[in-house]
Write an enzyme that holds these catalytic residues in place. Structure first.
Site, PDB file in Angstrom:
ATOM      1  N   CYS A  82       0.830  -1.203   0.000  1.00 43.71           N
ATOM      2  CA  CYS A  82       0.000   0.000   0.000  1.00 43.71           C
ATOM      3  C   CYS A  82       0.870   1.262   0.000  1.00 43.71           C
ATOM      4  CB  CYS A  82      -0.999  -0.049   1.156  1.00 43.71           C
ATOM      5  SG  CYS A  82      -2.354   1.128   0.970  1.00 43.71           S
ATOM      6  N   HIS A 176      -3.020  -5.125   1.301  1.00 43.88           N
ATOM      7  CA  HIS A 176      -2.427  -5.529   2.577  1.00 43.88           C
ATOM      8  C   HIS A 176      -2.600  -7.030   2.773  1.00 43.88           C
ATOM      9  CE1 HIS A 176      -2.147  -1.411   4.381  1.00 43.88           C
ATOM     10  NE2 HIS A 176      -3.133  -1.171   3.536  1.00 43.88           N
ATOM     11  N   GLU A 178      -0.977  -8.729   4.962  1.00 43.81           N
ATOM     12  CA  GLU A 178      -0.692  -9.010   6.375  1.00 43.81           C
ATOM     13  C   GLU A 178      -1.949  -9.005   7.237  1.00 43.81           C
ATOM     14  OE1 GLU A 178      -0.749  -4.572   6.134  1.00 43.81           O
ATOM     15  OE2 GLU A 178      -0.100  -6.202   4.836  1.00 43.81           O
TER      16      GLU A 178
END
Length: 197
Positions: A82, A176, A178
């Site tokens: 990002c 993202h 994660e």
């Protein structure tokens, strides 16, 4: 030399903890990086999401901008998500005043291209080189890539827009990974770091 690479997460702003957890689950020794001396001790680095203008200003304030540029230019593996994608771009289409990048990927990015915070969404994204089907991408005020140069390789698109790019030891995604619990992209990056050691 241990086969466990030491991978830092640039800890100036953003979802640092989630990246540390994802890297650890992908068999890396993960640690936060805020200062040049900490950067010097890692084999690779994740540049997390956050607010790209704030991150570039904090990097300059902490004396990190030039060391980051030098390590990336010298081939240190780096993965930006990002805002991290924006920081790894050689050019931003619509930079905020005073916004600088680390560079490393020959691409032009557009900030907040997928819309504002309330237009955030999740989508399944097919990423070249990632086995086991699409990854779940979380897009939060996400950028997209307008164009790439000859050295950069597009590894994923969504809705007709480039959302993941790799150039040599540098990897960047608009989304993202994660935040999803699927750590395949982090494992892919850990393998990139191992290969570069």
């Amino acid at each position: 030399m241990s086969d466990t690479p030491v991978i830092g997460v640039l800890a100036l702003q953003g979802d640092v903890r989630e990246h540390l957890i994802a890297l650890a689950s992908a068999d890396a020794l993960a640690r936060p990086v805020r200062r040049p001396e900490e950067l010097a001790e890692v084999d690779g680095l994740v540049v997390p999401g956050g607010e790209s203008t704030t991150m570039s200003k904090l990097a300059a304030l902490f004396g990190m901008l030039e060391p980051l540029r030098e390590r990336v230019a010298a081939g240190m593996p780096v993965y930006g998500t990002c805002a991290g994608m924006i920081l790894l771009a050689d050019k931003i289409l619509d930079p905020r005043s005073g916004q600088e990048t680390i560079g490393g990927i020959d691409m032009i990015v557009r900030r907040n291209a997928f819309g504002r915070q309330n237009e955030s969404f999740e989508a399944a994204v097919e990423v070249a080189g990632i086995d086991g089907g699409p990854v779940e991408g979380v897009f939060i005020r996400a950028p997209w890539v307008e164009s790439v140069g000859a050295q950069a390789q597009v590894v994923a698109e969504h809705g007709g827009h480039i959302v993941a790019v790799r150039q040599g030891n540098a990897l960047a995604t608009s989304f993202h990974p994660e935040l999803t619990g699927d750590h395949r992209l982090h494992a892919y990056f850990v393998d990139m770091v191992r290969a570069a050691r």
